[in-house]
Design a protein around this motif. Structure first.
Motif, PDB file in Angstrom:
ATOM      1  N   ALA A   1      11.656   2.965  -7.444  1.00  0.00           N
ATOM      2  CA  ALA A   1      11.007   4.192  -6.975  1.00  0.00           C
ATOM      3  C   ALA A   1       9.506   4.004  -6.835  1.00  0.00           C
ATOM      4  O   ALA A   1       8.875   4.599  -5.979  1.00  0.00           O
ATOM      5  CB  ALA A   1      11.313   5.339  -7.929  1.00  0.00           C
ATOM      6  N   SER A   2       8.942   3.173  -7.710  1.00  0.00           N
ATOM      7  CA  SER A   2       7.499   2.956  -7.625  1.00  0.00           C
ATOM      8  C   SER A   2       7.167   1.858  -6.622  1.00  0.00           C
ATOM      9  O   SER A   2       5.995   1.586  -6.375  1.00  0.00           O
ATOM     10  CB  SER A   2       6.954   2.573  -8.995  1.00  0.00           C
TER      11      SER A   2
ATOM     12  N   ALA B   1       3.793   1.653  -1.031  1.00  0.00           N
ATOM     13  CA  ALA B   1       4.498   1.828  -2.302  1.00  0.00           C
ATOM     14  C   ALA B   1       3.597   2.532  -3.308  1.00  0.00           C
ATOM     15  O   ALA B   1       4.032   3.435  -4.031  1.00  0.00           O
ATOM     16  CB  ALA B   1       4.939   0.467  -2.842  1.00  0.00           C
ATOM     17  N   GLU B   2       2.337   2.135  -3.324  1.00  0.00           N
ATOM     18  CA  GLU B   2       1.396   2.771  -4.256  1.00  0.00           C
ATOM     19  C   GLU B   2       1.260   4.262  -3.976  1.00  0.00           C
ATOM     20  O   GLU B   2       0.906   5.038  -4.860  1.00  0.00           O
ATOM     21  CB  GLU B   2       0.019   2.101  -4.139  1.00  0.00           C
ATOM     22  N   LEU B   3       1.510   4.652  -2.746  1.00  0.00           N
ATOM     23  CA  LEU B   3       1.365   6.057  -2.376  1.00  0.00           C
ATOM     24  C   LEU B   3       2.663   6.855  -2.543  1.00  0.00           C
ATOM     25  O   LEU B   3       2.726   8.011  -2.177  1.00  0.00           O
ATOM     26  CB  LEU B   3       0.880   6.162  -0.925  1.00  0.00           C
ATOM     27  N   GLY B   4       3.688   6.207  -3.074  1.00  0.00           N
ATOM     28  CA  GLY B   4       4.908   6.946  -3.397  1.00  0.00           C
ATOM     29  C   GLY B   4       6.000   6.918  -2.349  1.00  0.00           C
ATOM     30  O   GLY B   4       7.033   7.559  -2.503  1.00  0.00           O
ATOM     31  N   PHE B   5       5.810   6.143  -1.285  1.00  0.00           N
ATOM     32  CA  PHE B   5       6.793   6.167  -0.188  1.00  0.00           C
ATOM     33  C   PHE B   5       8.120   5.490  -0.551  1.00  0.00           C
ATOM     34  O   PHE B   5       9.063   5.573   0.204  1.00  0.00           O
ATOM     35  CB  PHE B   5       6.212   5.476   1.051  1.00  0.00           C
TER      36      PHE B   5
ATOM     37  N   GLN C   1       3.790  17.590  -4.697  1.00  0.00           N
ATOM     38  CA  GLN C   1       4.353  18.779  -5.351  1.00  0.00           C
ATOM     39  C   GLN C   1       3.276  19.627  -6.008  1.00  0.00           C
ATOM     40  O   GLN C   1       3.162  20.819  -5.747  1.00  0.00           O
ATOM     41  CB  GLN C   1       5.373  18.350  -6.410  1.00  0.00           C
TER      42      GLN C   1
ATOM     43  N   LYS D   1       0.826  -1.214   0.000  1.00  0.00           N
ATOM     44  CA  LYS D   1       0.000   0.000   0.000  1.00  0.00           C
ATOM     45  C   LYS D   1       0.856   1.258   0.000  1.00  0.00           C
ATOM     46  O   LYS D   1       0.588   2.215  -0.714  1.00  0.00           O
ATOM     47  CB  LYS D   1      -0.884   0.033   1.265  1.00  0.00           C
TER      48      LYS D   1
ATOM     49  N   TYR E   1      -5.928   6.886   0.451  1.00  0.00           N
ATOM     50  CA  TYR E   1      -5.011   7.797   1.108  1.00  0.00           C
ATOM     51  C   TYR E   1      -4.484   8.783   0.087  1.00  0.00           C
ATOM     52  O   TYR E   1      -4.309   8.433  -1.073  1.00  0.00           O
ATOM     53  CB  TYR E   1      -3.840   7.028   1.731  1.00  0.00           C
ATOM     54  N   PRO E   2      -4.219  10.015   0.539  1.00  0.00           N
ATOM     55  CA  PRO E   2      -3.553  10.943  -0.379  1.00  0.00           C
ATOM     56  C   PRO E   2      -2.184  10.390  -0.740  1.00  0.00           C
ATOM     57  O   PRO E   2      -1.578   9.658   0.036  1.00  0.00           O
ATOM     58  CB  PRO E   2      -3.437  12.236   0.433  1.00  0.00           C
ATOM     59  N   SER E   3      -1.718  10.713  -1.927  1.00  0.00           N
ATOM     60  CA  SER E   3      -0.470  10.122  -2.412  1.00  0.00           C
ATOM     61  C   SER E   3       0.668  11.129  -2.361  1.00  0.00           C
ATOM     62  O   SER E   3       0.498  12.306  -2.676  1.00  0.00           O
ATOM     63  CB  SER E   3      -0.669   9.648  -3.849  1.00  0.00           C
ATOM     64  N   LEU E   4       1.850  10.629  -1.998  1.00  0.00           N
ATOM     65  CA  LEU E   4       3.039  11.488  -1.994  1.00  0.00           C
ATOM     66  C   LEU E   4       3.373  11.961  -3.406  1.00  0.00           C
ATOM     67  O   LEU E   4       3.967  13.005  -3.598  1.00  0.00           O
ATOM     68  CB  LEU E   4       4.236  10.735  -1.420  1.00  0.00           C
ATOM     69  N   TYR E   5       2.988  11.154  -4.407  1.00  0.00           N
ATOM     70  CA  TYR E   5       3.270  11.538  -5.794  1.00  0.00           C
ATOM     71  C   TYR E   5       2.666  12.898  -6.135  1.00  0.00           C
ATOM     72  O   TYR E   5       3.171  13.627  -6.970  1.00  0.00           O
ATOM     73  CB  TYR E   5       2.684  10.503  -6.771  1.00  0.00           C
TER      74      TYR E   5
ATOM     75  N   ILE F   1       8.788  12.177   6.946  1.00  0.00           N
ATOM     76  CA  ILE F   1       7.994  10.983   6.631  1.00  0.00           C
ATOM     77  C   ILE F   1       8.476   9.784   7.452  1.00  0.00           C
ATOM     78  O   ILE F   1       7.684   9.082   8.076  1.00  0.00           O
ATOM     79  CB  ILE F   1       8.060  10.675   5.124  1.00  0.00           C
TER      80      ILE F   1
ATOM     81  N   CYS G   1       8.819  10.752  -6.289  1.00  0.00           N
ATOM     82  CA  CYS G   1       7.931  11.858  -5.922  1.00  0.00           C
ATOM     83  C   CYS G   1       8.601  13.215  -6.034  1.00  0.00           C
ATOM     84  O   CYS G   1       7.953  14.245  -5.934  1.00  0.00           O
ATOM     85  CB  CYS G   1       7.452  11.683  -4.488  1.00  0.00           C
TER      86      CYS G   1
END
Lengths: 391, 379, 264
Positions: free
Chosen positions: B115-116, B46-50, C196, B44, C189-193, B72, B62
C-alpha cells in the motif's frame, strides 16, 4: 466619530491595527486620534476596555484633493549611480507635469549622492530632494519608507512614480500603506486627464495577456511603479532647478533588517537588457544540439543569447536569459526568435524590439504576428545557411 | 442520482492530474519509445499514496473509494497510459486481493509494503496456453511438508520484471480444474523464481511485461492467499476490480486522443480554414466526446457498485469492454484527423492508437467480456 | 520556547494565462477557467513546510476569496499544512491590494500569535506583488521581499534575496513578513494520504466581515483607493513579411533585408 477615554486604555494596540487609515495611534500608552481619522468608527467595536466610544457625531473627512500638487519621481541609485529608469520616469513626469502646469520633483536617497541633483534636473526635475547618508547607501525598507513618506506628507504631491524594480516594488506598497492611498504596479502606460488630474495607469496582467487601466480618482497622491525600459528619457542640458538636502538620521527601527552581504550576479542579464542584438531560442531548438546552433548564430551576429520560458524550462539555459513577462524586457535593434512560437508572455518581453526576425517551422506560430521578417522552415537547416552566408 | 463528485474525489483527481501533467507527460513519449519502466515516477507516485488508493489507512493506504480510484487512473492514463496500468495493476490485482483475502499476518507482512508502494506488486495467472480460460493453467504447486513447490511458466505478466511481490495462481489439484487452483503470495528473489524474457509490445510499452519462471520454487504454505483451491475465486475478485481500473485507463487514453484532436483541429488549416470548421471533423469529435462520457458513466457505475459492495451483474465487464473499445475508436479517429502527422511518433495520438489496442486485449479481451456479460444474462 | 507558528497567505487565481476578455462587457471571461493555487504561493507553502520539518512549526494557510477559494486550502492541507482560514464575504469583493492586505492582516491578528508570515512574491493574475508588503505595513512588521532562501535561527531569519543585479543576504528578527520567488524551492506534490483529512472540514475555519469586526464601509470595492477602469487585450504589431524560398534563398534575402534596414 470617536471619543477617547485614555484612562480605560490598556495599550493593547488592537485599535491601531484595526484602523485602515492610521487614524489612531498610541503615544506611549495613550491613544491619540490623528488627522487621518475618517470617522468610520471601526475601532469602537475593537476596543475591549471601553477606551474608545462613539461621540455620537458623524463626520466625513475626505482628502482635499486640490491641495495635492506636483509630479514626483522616487529616483533609484546603485553605488551612487542613478538607474536609467529614474531618468525615464522623469521624462514621463515632465510630460504629466506640463499637462497639469505644475512642477517635477525627484527624491533621491543614497550615500555620497550630493552631486547627483544635476543629472536629475537635466532630465526634467525642477526640484530634487536629496538625502545623503551612509545608512542610506543600500536600500532598506524601513528608513526609506520613513524618510520618503515624511517628505511626501509634508509636500503633498499629486503623483508619485517609482521604477518597477526590486526596490520600487518593495518600497512603494509600504508607502501606499503609510499614505493610505492607491498604488498600481508595473505600469507600462500613464495618461493624465488634464482637468481633474486623474492618472490613468495601464498595466499588463495575466502574463501580458490582458491590460488593465486603473485609476485612484479619490486618493492622493496617485502612485505607480513603472516598468523599466518603457518610458523615454529626455535630456535638456540647459535645464535649471533647485536641490534641497534633507536632514536625516538613522533611527533604531531602521536596523531591524540588517544587510549581511551582497554578491554581484554575473553580468548576463544586464548585458541582455543593453544588447543591440539578441538571438533567442525556444522549444523548437529541441535539444542542446539546437542550442549550439543558436550560439553559433549569436557569434556571427555578435549578439547576446536570449530564451523563451520553454527553453529555460527544458534546462537549455539559465533563467537569467529568459525574455518575457517572467524574465527580462528587452528592446534590441535586432531580435531573432528561433523556434519560439510566441506565447503572449514572451511577446510582452520583446515586441518593442526595432526589428524582429522569426524562424519557425509552424507558419501559424503567433511569433509571425509580431515579426518584421518571418522565415518558415526547419531552423536546423536555415540557421546554418545564414551562418554560412554571413561568414 | 448524484452526478457531482465529493470534495475528496475532486481533490484526488486534481492531485493526480497535476502530478501526471508535470511528472509523467514530459517523459511519456521517450519511455514509450525506449520501452523504459518509469522507475523514478513510480517511486514518487508511491510516496504520494497512489499505490494504496483504496486500502484503508490502518494498512498504510489512503482509504479512498473506488470512484476516486477511477478518477485517479483516468488522469494518469491521460498523460501516460503505461504508468496508469502499473498503478492500476498494483492497486487492483496485487494489493487488493491481499487486503480482501489475506490473513492478519499476511497483511502485516505484505500489505503495508504494497500500500505504501515500498514494494511493487504483480498478478500472475496467464500462461502460454491459458489466457482467456484460466482454469486450464499448468503451473503446479505441490505440497511438501510445510511448503508448496511451484513449477511452471507465467506469461505476459504486467510489472513482471520490476515487481517485488507476485500473486501467483497455481494448480494444487489438477483433477479439480478450476477448483484446484490456489493463489500464492510469492516474493521476488526466492530460489527457483526467475524472470524470463521481457516482451516487446505494440503499446503500453513503458510497463514491463515479462515471463515468470518457477522451477522447483519453494513457497511456505502460509503464503497461500485465501483458501487452498480458492485461487480462482481470488482471481475473479481481483480481475473484477482490475477491469474497473483498465476501463479507467481506457478513458484516459480516449480523452487524450480527443483533447489532442480538439487542439490540432483548431491549429491545422486546410482550404483556408481551420479543419475544426469542417463538419466531418466536428462529427468525429462529437462522437468521441459522447462515447467517452458514456464509457465514463459505465465505469463510475461499476466503481459505485463496488463501493457499495453490491454484486455486479457484469457492469465491471461492460465498463472494460465499452471503455476499451471507445478508446480504440477514439484513437483511430484521432489518427485519421491528424492525417499524415497522426502516423508520426511526434504526435501523441500515435501512441494512443497503439496503447488502445493493448487495452482492448489485456485484463480480458473484448470477446471474454462479452462472454461474461452474455453469461450473466443467459445463465 | 513555544513552537514556531507560520502563516502562509495564498490565493486562488485563474488557471491559465490564456485569459480572454469579453469585448462587450469589458470583463474577463472566467467561465471554464479552473481556479488554481497561485504558483509562487505554492513555493511559500513549501518554504513553510520545510521550516516545519526542520524546526517544528504549526503552519496555517490563509486565503480570501469566494467560497470556492476553499479549494486551494484543501490542496495545501494535502501538502501538509495544519490549518486553514478562508475569508469569504460579499463585503470583501472588489478589494484592491490595500484593502486585501488590511483584511488579511485583521485575520492574522485574530488568529493569535505568529512568528513568520510567508507570501508568494506575486499572483499571476494581477501581478502586483503588493499584498505581502502591505500586510507588513498594516502590522508594522519588517518585510523581506524576493526571498530565494530562508534560514531560521534563534528568533531570527537570514534570507537570501534575488535582486536584479545581485543577491543580498539580510538578517531579520521575527516576527516578519517574507515574500518568496519560485527559485526558493521545488514545491512538493499534495499527497493522496491527506485527502480524507483535507476535505473533512476539520482543518478549516471560515470567517466573514463580522468575525473580523470590520464595518463594511472599510471593505471591498468602495473602500479601495484603486479602481479598474477597463481591461482589454493588448494589440500586437501587424504581421510582417514572410520571406519565401528554400533555406538558401531565405537566408540570402534575410541578410539583404537586414542590411537594408541597417541593423547589420
Amino acid at each position: 466619530m470617536i471619543t477617547l477615554i485614555p484612562e480605560n486604555c490598556n495599550a493593547c494596540r488592537q485599535c491601531t491595527y484595526a484602523c485602515l487609515y492610521g487614524g489612531i495611534v498610541l503615544e506611549g500608552k495613550t491613544p491619540v486620534r490623528t488627522d487621518s481619522c475618517t470617522g468610520c468608527d471601526a475601532c469602537i467595536d475593537i476596543c475591549k476596555t471601553g477606551a474608545i466610544v462613539s461621540s455620537g457625531q458623524n463626520i466625513r473627512l475626505g482628502h482635499d484633493i486640490a491641495e495635492y500638487k506636483g509630479v514626483w519621481v522616487i529616483a533609484e541609485q546603485r553605488q551612487g549611480h542613478i538607474l536609467p529608469v529614474a531618468l525615464e520616469l522623469l521624462g514621463k513626469a515632465r510630460e504629466l507635469a506640463d499637462i497639469r502646469e505644475t512642477g517635477v520633483t525627484a527624491v533621491l536617497l543614497g550615500d555620497g549622492v550630493d552631486k547627483s541633483g544635476d543629472l536629475l534636473i537635466k532630465h526634467g526635475a525642477d526640484r530634487v530632494f536629496i538625502a545623503s547618508a551612509p545608512f542610506l547607501g543600500s536600500y532598506r525598507t524601513s528608513p526609506f519608507v520613513r524618510i520618503i513618506s515624511g517628505v511626501i506628507k509634508e509636500h503633498r504631491p499629486e503623483i508619485v512614480l517609482f521604477g518597477a524594480t526590486a526596490m520600487g516594488r518593495d518600497l512603494a506598497p509600504r508607502l501606499a500603506n503609510s499614505l493610505r492611498t492607491g498604488l498600481t504596479a508595473d505600469c507600462t502606460q500613464l495618461e493624465m486627464s488634464a482637468d481633474d488630474g486623474v492618472l490613468l495607469q495601464t498595466k499588463p496582467a495575466f502574463g501580458g495577456n490582458i491590460m488593465a487601466a486603473i485609476t485612484a480618482a479619490n486618493h492622493r497622491p496617485q502612485m505607480a511603479t513603472v516598468r523599466p525600459g518603457v518610458m523615454q528619457p529626455v535630456c535638456s542640458p540647459s535645464r535649471k532647478g533647485d536641490t534641497v538636502f534633507l536632514d536625516v538620521r538613522e533611527e533604531h527601527s531602521d536596523t531591524i533588517v540588517s544587510i549581511l552581504k551582497t554578491v554581484k550576479k554575473k553580468q548576463s542579464r544586464a548585458t541582455l537588457e543593453k544588447a543591440d542584438i539578441i538571438i533567442s531560442g525556444g522549444r523548437g531548438l529541441g535539444d542542446s544540439k539546437g542550442f549550439k546552433l543558436l550560439k553559433d548564430l549569436a557569434a556571427v551576429f555578435s549578439g547576446q543569447i536570449g530564451a523563451s520560458r520553454a527553453a529555460v524550462d527544458m534546462g537549455l539555459i539559465d533563467h537569467d536569459h529568459q525574455v518575457g513577462q517572467t524574465g527580462r524586457t528587452v528592446r534590441p535593434c535586432l531580435y531573432i526568435a528561433c523556434g519560439i512560437s510566441g506565447a503572449v508572455q514572451h511577446l510582452a518581453g520583446m515586441q518593442s524590439s526595432d526589428i524582429i526576425v522569426a524562424i519557425n517551422k509552424d507558419p501559424k506560430a503567433p511569433i509571425f504576428q509580431v515579426a518584421d521578417f518571418g522565415l518558415v522552415g526547419d531552423l536546423n537547416r536555415i540557421i546554418p545557411e545564414i551562418i554560412e552566408q554571413l561568414k | 442520482m448524484d452526478f457531482d463528485f465529493t470534495k475528496q474525489q475532486k481533490l484526488a483527481r486534481k492531485i493526480a492530474r497535476n502530478f501526471a501533467e508535470k511528472e509523467l507527460e514530459p517523459f511519456a513519449q521517450e519511455r514509450d519509445e525506449k520501452a523504459e519502466f518509469p522507475v523514478e515516477a513510480v517511486k514518487k507516485i508511491a510516496e504520494l499514496g497512489f499505490m494504496g488508493i483504496t486500502i484503508p489507512k490502518e494498512y498504510g493506504g489512503c482509504g479512498l473509494d473506488t470512484v476516486t480510484y477511477v478518477l485517479i487512473v483516468e488522469e494518469l492514463a491521460r498523460y501516460c497510459a503505461s504508468t496508469a496500468i502499473i498503478v492500476a495493476v498494483h492497486n487492483s490485482v496485487a494489493a487488493y486481493p491481499v487486503y480482501l483475502l489475506g490473513t492478519e499476518a499476511q497483511k502485516k507482512k505484505y500489505l503495508f509494503d504494497l500500500a505504501s508502494g515500498k514494494k511493487l506488486g504483480a498478478f500472475a495467472l496467464t500462461e502460454a496456453n491459458a489466457g482467456s480460460d484460466p482454469a486450464s493453467i499448468r503451473t503446479t504447486a505441490e505440497l511438501k511438508g510445510e511448503n508448496h513447490v511451484l513449477n511452471g511458466v507465467k506469461t505476459f505478466i504486467t510489472s513482471g520484471g520490476t515487481s517485488d511481490i507476485v500473486i501467483v495462481m497455481a494448480s494444487t489439484d489438477r483433477s479439480k480444474r478450476g477448483r484446484g487452483i490456489t493463489a500464492f503470495i510469492v516474493e521476488k528473489g526466492i530460489k527457483g523464481f526467475t524472470v524470463g524474457k521481457k516482451e516487446n509490445k505494440i503499446g503500453i510499452r513503458a510497463s514491463d511485461t515479462c515471463e515468470l519462471i518457477f522451477e522447483n520454487c519453494v513457497v511456505p504454505s502460509e503464503n497461500i492467499l485465501g483458501k487452498p483451491g480458492g485461487g480462482l475465486f481470488a482471481a475473479l475478485k481481483a480481475l473484477s476490480y482490475g477491469r474497473i481500473g483498465v476501463a479507467a485507463q481506457a478513458l484516459g487514453v480516449a480523452r487524450c486522443a480527443m483533447e489532442e484532436c480538439i487542439k490540432y483541429s483548431r491549429e491545422r488549416k486546410q482550404f483556408g480554414k481551420q479543419i475544426s470548421d469542417f463538419q466531418a471533423i466536428q462529427w468525429m469529435i462529437a462522437d468521441m466526446a459522447t462515447e467517452i462520457e458514456a464509457a465514463r458513466l459505465l465505469t463510475l457505475k461499476a466503481a459505485g457498485i463496488k463501493d457499495e459492495d453490491r454484486p455486479f451483474s457484469a457492469e465491471d465487464s461492460m465498463a472494460k469492454l465499452y471503455a476499451s473499445e471507445v478508446a480504440m475508436r477514439a484513437a483511430t479517429k484521432a489518427v485519421q484527423i491528424h492525417g499524415g502527422y497522426g502516423c508520426m511518433k511526434d504526435y501523441k495520438v500515435e501512441r494512443c492508437f497503439r496503447d488502445a489496442k493493448v487495452i482492448e486485449i489485456y485484463e480480458g479481451t473484448s470477446e471474454i467480456q462479452r462472454l461474461i456479460i452474455a453469461r450473466s444474462l443467459l445463465k | 520556547m513555544k513552537g514556531l507558528k507560520i502563516i502562509v497567505a495564498v490565493k486562488q487565481v485563474p488557471g491559465t494565462d490564456e485569459v480572454r476578455t469579453d469585448p462587450k462587457t469589458n470583463s474577463l471571461i472566467r467561465q471554464g477557467v479552473p481556479g488554481i493555487l497561485n504558483p509562487e504561493d505554492r513555493n511559500a507553502v513549501e518554504a513553510a513546510l520545510c521550516l516545519k520539518e526542520k524546526h517544528g512549526a504549526a503552519v496555517t494557510a490563509l486565503t480570501m476569496g469566494p467560497p470556492e477559494a476553499g479549494d486551494v486550502l484543501e490542496e495545501v492541507f494535502a501538502m501538509g499544512v495544519d490549518k486553514g482560514i478562508l475569508l469569504t464575504d460579499m463585503a470583501f469583493a472588489g478589494s484592491d491590494t490595500l484593502i486585501t492586505a488590511f483584511i488579511l492582516s485583521r485575520a492574522i491578528i485574530k488568529s493569535g500569535r505568529f512568528d513568520l508570515i510567508l507570501c508568494g512574491r506575486h499572483a499571476i493574475d494581477g501581478e502586483t506583488a503588493q499584498v505581502g508588503p502591505q500586510i507588513a505595513g498594516f502590522m508594522d512588521l519588517p518585510q523581506v521581499t524576493y526571498a530565494e532562501e530562508i534560514v531560521l535561527e534563534k528568533g531570527f531569519i537570514t534570507v537570501r534575496r534575488d535582486l536584479e543585479d545581485c543577491q543580498e543576504w539580510v538578517k531579520v528578527k521575527l516576527p516578519a513578513v517574507v515574500t518568496v520567488t519560485s527559485r526558493i524551492n521545488r514545491p512538493r506534490y499534495p499527497s493522496l494520504y491527506n485527502v480524507q483529512t483535507a476535505c473533512d472540514g476539520s482543518l478549516l475555519t471560515t470567517w466573514g466581515a463580522e468575525d473580523l469586526k470590520v464595518p463594511a464601509s472599510m471593505l471591498g470595492l468602495d473602500a479601495s483607493p484603486t479602481v479598474i477602469k477597463k481591461i482589454f487585450e493588448p494589440d500586437h504589431k501587424k504581421r510582417g513579411e514572410i520571406i519565401p524560398g528554400d533555406e538558401k534563398e531565405m537566408a540570402a534575402s534575410l541578410i539583404e533585408k537586414l542590411k537594408g534596414v541597417n541593423v547589420i
